[in-house]
Motif scaffolding. Structure first.
Motif, PDB file in Angstrom:
ATOM      1  N   MET A   1       0.603  -1.530   0.191  1.00 58.07           N
ATOM      2  CA  MET A   1       0.251   0.393  -0.466  1.00 58.07           C
ATOM      3  C   MET A   1       1.257   1.138   0.357  1.00 58.07           C
ATOM      4  O   MET A   1       1.877   1.633  -0.297  1.00 58.07           O
ATOM      5  CB  MET A   1      -1.346  -0.217   1.347  1.00 58.07           C
ATOM      6  CG  MET A   1      -2.217  -0.803   1.916  1.00 58.07           C
ATOM      7  SD  MET A   1      -3.014  -0.523  -0.351  1.00 58.07           S
ATOM      8  CE  MET A   1      -3.957   0.315  -0.047  1.00 58.07           C
ATOM      9  N   GLY A   2       0.231   2.159  -0.514  1.00 58.43           N
ATOM     10  CA  GLY A   2       1.187   3.615   0.163  1.00 58.43           C
ATOM     11  C   GLY A   2       1.007   4.150  -1.455  1.00 58.43           C
ATOM     12  O   GLY A   2       0.567   3.294  -2.371  1.00 58.43           O
ATOM     13  N   TRP A   3       1.733   5.872  -1.284  1.00 53.28           N
ATOM     14  CA  TRP A   3       1.263   6.091  -2.305  1.00 53.28           C
ATOM     15  C   TRP A   3       2.949   5.555  -3.860  1.00 53.28           C
ATOM     16  O   TRP A   3       2.559   5.476  -5.009  1.00 53.28           O
ATOM     17  CB  TRP A   3       1.237   7.866  -2.727  1.00 53.28           C
ATOM     18  CG  TRP A   3       1.491   8.136  -3.965  1.00 53.28           C
ATOM     19  CD1 TRP A   3       2.468   8.941  -4.627  1.00 53.28           C
ATOM     20  CD2 TRP A   3      -0.093   8.874  -4.764  1.00 53.28           C
ATOM     21  NE1 TRP A   3       2.014   9.533  -4.828  1.00 53.28           N
ATOM     22  CE2 TRP A   3       0.860  10.043  -5.634  1.00 53.28           C
ATOM     23  CE3 TRP A   3      -0.754   8.919  -4.070  1.00 53.28           C
ATOM     24  CZ2 TRP A   3      -0.180  10.749  -5.732  1.00 53.28           C
ATOM     25  CZ3 TRP A   3      -2.138   9.572  -5.122  1.00 53.28           C
ATOM     26  CH2 TRP A   3      -1.283  10.179  -5.944  1.00 53.28           C
ATOM     27  N   TYR A   4       3.490   5.545  -3.247  1.00 51.41           N
ATOM     28  CA  TYR A   4       5.182   4.723  -4.341  1.00 51.41           C
ATOM     29  C   TYR A   4       5.094   3.124  -3.681  1.00 51.41           C
ATOM     30  O   TYR A   4       5.896   2.787  -4.467  1.00 51.41           O
ATOM     31  CB  TYR A   4       5.980   5.655  -3.258  1.00 51.41           C
ATOM     32  CG  TYR A   4       5.955   6.897  -4.046  1.00 51.41           C
ATOM     33  CD1 TYR A   4       6.160   7.628  -5.073  1.00 51.41           C
ATOM     34  CD2 TYR A   4       6.299   7.909  -2.754  1.00 51.41           C
ATOM     35  CE1 TYR A   4       5.551   9.037  -5.176  1.00 51.41           C
ATOM     36  CE2 TYR A   4       5.922   9.198  -3.286  1.00 51.41           C
ATOM     37  CZ  TYR A   4       5.935   9.739  -4.417  1.00 51.41           C
ATOM     38  OH  TYR A   4       5.729  10.974  -4.543  1.00 51.41           O
ATOM     39  N   LYS A   8      12.366  -3.229  -1.740  1.00 50.43           N
ATOM     40  CA  LYS A   8      14.006  -3.450  -0.634  1.00 50.43           C
ATOM     41  C   LYS A   8      14.687  -1.845  -0.443  1.00 50.43           C
ATOM     42  O   LYS A   8      14.857  -1.526   0.380  1.00 50.43           O
ATOM     43  CB  LYS A   8      14.970  -4.166  -1.455  1.00 50.43           C
ATOM     44  CG  LYS A   8      15.357  -4.724  -0.500  1.00 50.43           C
ATOM     45  CD  LYS A   8      16.160  -6.404  -1.342  1.00 50.43           C
ATOM     46  CE  LYS A   8      18.149  -6.747  -0.237  1.00 50.43           C
ATOM     47  NZ  LYS A   8      18.511  -7.443  -1.597  1.00 50.43           N
ATOM     48  N   GLU A   9      14.725  -1.281  -1.485  1.00 43.36           N
ATOM     49  CA  GLU A   9      15.480   0.567  -1.728  1.00 43.36           C
ATOM     50  C   GLU A   9      14.350   0.571  -0.766  1.00 43.36           C
ATOM     51  O   GLU A   9      14.967   1.830  -0.031  1.00 43.36           O
ATOM     52  CB  GLU A   9      15.588   0.092  -3.076  1.00 43.36           C
ATOM     53  CG  GLU A   9      15.980   1.845  -3.490  1.00 43.36           C
ATOM     54  CD  GLU A   9      16.599   1.820  -4.517  1.00 43.36           C
ATOM     55  OE1 GLU A   9      17.552   1.997  -5.691  1.00 43.36           O
ATOM     56  OE2 GLU A   9      15.471   3.442  -5.464  1.00 43.36           O
ATOM     57  N   SER A  10      13.160   1.113  -0.720  1.00 43.83           N
ATOM     58  CA  SER A  10      12.638   2.456  -0.186  1.00 43.83           C
ATOM     59  C   SER A  10      12.894   1.903   0.874  1.00 43.83           C
ATOM     60  O   SER A  10      12.808   3.144   2.012  1.00 43.83           O
ATOM     61  CB  SER A  10      11.145   2.194  -0.187  1.00 43.83           C
ATOM     62  OG  SER A  10      10.533   1.049  -0.093  1.00 43.83           O
ATOM     63  N   LEU A 304      13.321  11.098  -3.611  1.00 45.52           N
ATOM     64  CA  LEU A 304      14.297  12.300  -3.882  1.00 45.52           C
ATOM     65  C   LEU A 304      16.313  11.276  -4.596  1.00 45.52           C
ATOM     66  O   LEU A 304      16.969  11.698  -5.480  1.00 45.52           O
ATOM     67  CB  LEU A 304      15.434  13.040  -2.945  1.00 45.52           C
ATOM     68  CG  LEU A 304      14.996  13.941  -2.604  1.00 45.52           C
ATOM     69  CD1 LEU A 304      15.067  15.119  -0.912  1.00 45.52           C
ATOM     70  CD2 LEU A 304      13.862  15.780  -3.514  1.00 45.52           C
ATOM     71  N   TYR A 305      16.193  10.377  -4.055  1.00 45.37           N
ATOM     72  CA  TYR A 305      17.374   9.419  -4.390  1.00 45.37           C
ATOM     73  C   TYR A 305      16.511   8.738  -5.868  1.00 45.37           C
ATOM     74  O   TYR A 305      17.195   8.669  -6.599  1.00 45.37           O
ATOM     75  CB  TYR A 305      17.376   8.454  -3.850  1.00 45.37           C
ATOM     76  CG  TYR A 305      17.902   7.670  -3.756  1.00 45.37           C
ATOM     77  CD1 TYR A 305      19.304   7.436  -3.130  1.00 45.37           C
ATOM     78  CD2 TYR A 305      17.826   6.048  -4.606  1.00 45.37           C
ATOM     79  CE1 TYR A 305      21.032   6.646  -3.657  1.00 45.37           C
ATOM     80  CE2 TYR A 305      18.663   4.676  -4.117  1.00 45.37           C
ATOM     81  CZ  TYR A 305      20.138   5.480  -3.661  1.00 45.37           C
ATOM     82  OH  TYR A 305      20.566   3.962  -4.783  1.00 45.37           O
ATOM     83  N   ASN A 306      15.488   8.214  -6.551  1.00 41.09           N
ATOM     84  CA  ASN A 306      14.727   6.972  -7.488  1.00 41.09           C
ATOM     85  C   ASN A 306      14.709   8.993  -8.612  1.00 41.09           C
ATOM     86  O   ASN A 306      15.247   8.899  -9.736  1.00 41.09           O
ATOM     87  CB  ASN A 306      13.992   7.041  -6.785  1.00 41.09           C
ATOM     88  CG  ASN A 306      13.980   5.749  -7.404  1.00 41.09           C
ATOM     89  OD1 ASN A 306      14.604   5.327  -8.325  1.00 41.09           O
ATOM     90  ND2 ASN A 306      12.962   4.336  -6.892  1.00 41.09           N
ATOM     91  N   PRO A 311      22.569  11.631  -4.862  1.00 38.49           N
ATOM     92  CA  PRO A 311      22.955  10.577  -4.111  1.00 38.49           C
ATOM     93  C   PRO A 311      22.777  10.289  -1.822  1.00 38.49           C
ATOM     94  O   PRO A 311      22.677  10.627  -2.107  1.00 38.49           O
ATOM     95  CB  PRO A 311      25.035  11.277  -4.398  1.00 38.49           C
ATOM     96  CG  PRO A 311      24.651  12.622  -3.771  1.00 38.49           C
ATOM     97  CD  PRO A 311      22.782  12.967  -4.495  1.00 38.49           C
ATOM     98  N   LEU A 312      23.026   9.127  -1.821  1.00 46.16           N
ATOM     99  CA  LEU A 312      22.561   8.755  -0.646  1.00 46.16           C
ATOM    100  C   LEU A 312      23.777   9.893   0.070  1.00 46.16           C
ATOM    101  O   LEU A 312      22.806  10.181   1.616  1.00 46.16           O
ATOM    102  CB  LEU A 312      23.613   7.309  -0.687  1.00 46.16           C
ATOM    103  CG  LEU A 312      22.420   6.733   0.236  1.00 46.16           C
ATOM    104  CD1 LEU A 312      21.064   6.355   0.149  1.00 46.16           C
ATOM    105  CD2 LEU A 312      23.336   5.175   0.654  1.00 46.16           C
TER     106      LEU A 312
END
Ligand SMILES: [Zn+2]
Length: 354
Positions: A1-4, A8-10, A304-306, A311-312
């Motif tokens: 669920m959720g907007w995005y 694993k990355e999230s 922002l990352y995606n 950068p991290l």
């Protein structure tokens, strides 16, 4: 669920330690709590998915202010009892803990919480401040509160609320916020009220340059003596206001997904967040209304990352900027920096290099 959605990355961004400065309690209500309130208080609500659509932005909704604001109208009907208000405040802190927020400035609108059932404003302040203090201990999230008033509501009401904000200074209230319809209502009639509480030591955040243009950002800085700007993204429409904000180093509480969902920007990628950072503006990243938007602060960082290829390493700096912008004194900021640095180091060790 959720907007995005989540992957694993999230999860990397969900577990990353974070700081939140712009989050409305009234936009942080959990679906389960709403369903419980409906059951316990005999509220008739439509079956799914209609109910969810009434309180959270959906991908097929029109992405407009009217649509975004309509969710608050439904949510207001749920503030049925002191226990409900205490519960939603507690939920908001627990959700911040699940989002690995190390320090939260949660804002709430006493008038919105009190109106439907006619609660007395001082009692609402008591319920929220008590519940937040307890939950902040229980879930180990350092939290302070900001009291919001709306510019489209009578000034006498704001006067009552701001006077209560001063009375509750020792109970976690650190600032006041001017929100509401900035297209039709000027901030200026509120100047002396805000100026008075600022003299007494509370900080000021002003929603500006969200629904309306850069002139409101200029006004918030030059005429309202704002300590921070809520949103402010439309500052980019006027180079002279950008220069003013850069010169004063006034922090902006930017909420990217919220701006997209409420139609401030017509596409996510079109959001000026990177141009704001590149212009030298003092930018912080926030959620605004996580439940209505179906997001976490982790999602905003992931975005922002995606989508914006940040950068991290950017995120540590952004969180440090949020600490610098926090409504805390210098000693508290320095303690928070150290606490945050250790939490981040631990996350780096276990999640990134683990
Ligand atoms: Zn807001």
């Amino acid at each position: 669920m959720g907007w995005y959605g989540s992957n694993k990355e999230s999860k990397i961004f969900q577990t990353m330690p974070k700081i939140e400065l712009h989050r409305h309690l009234e936009g942080s209500l959990r679906m389960d709590t709403l369903l419980d309130v409906a059951r316990n208080h005999g509220l008739t609500i439509p079956v799914e998915p209609t109910f969810r659509k009434m309180v959270q932005v959906q991908s097929n909704d029109p992405l407009t202010f009217e649509n975004f604001l309509s969710k608050f109208q439904t949510l207001r009907l749920f503030y049925k009892s002191p226990d409900v208000i205490r519960k939603v405040a507690r939920d908001a802190i627990q959700d911040a803990a699940l989002d690995h927020i190390q320090y939260l400035e949660l804002r709430f609108t006493p008038v919105a919480l009190s109106r439907v059932e006619g609660f007395d404003l001082r009692s609402v302040m008591e319920w929220v401040t008590e519940s937040v203090a307890l939950a902040s201990q229980e879930f180990n999230v350092k939290t302070n509160l900001i009291v919001s008033v709306n510019r489209h509501e009578p000034i006498e009401l704001a006067e009552q609320v701001l006077s209560l904000a001063l009375d509750f200074r020792t109970r976690g209230i650190v600032g006041v916020d001017l929100a509401g319809n900035e297209v039709q209502f000027s901030a200026l009639p509120f100047w002396s009220l805000f100026h008075n509480v600022q003299k007494e030591g509370l900080k000021i955040s002003i929603h500006a340059g969200e629904w309306s243009g850069s002139e409101n950002v200029r006004q918030a800085i030059e005429e309202m003596d704002a300590d921070r700007i809520g949103h402010g993204v439309r500052v980019m429409e006027d180079e002279s206001v950008v220069r003013l904000a850069v010169k004063r180093q006034i922090p902006f509480e930017v909420c990217v997904t919220s701006n997209y969902q409420s139609g401030v920007v017509s596409s996510l990628r079109g959001h000026p967040i990177l141009r704001m950072i590149d212009s030298g503006l003092f930018v912080t990243i926030n959620t605004d209304d996580p439940s209505i938007s179906q997001i976490t602060l982790g999602d905003e960082f992931h975005l922002l990352y995606n989508e914006f290829q940040q950068p991290l390493e950017r995120f540590y700096k952004l969180s440090m900027a949020s600490i610098n912008a926090a409504f805390l004194n210098e000693d508290e900021k320095s303690n928070l920096r150290e606490h945050f640095r250790l939490a981040y180091q631990e996350w780096n060790k276990t999640v990134i290099n683990g």
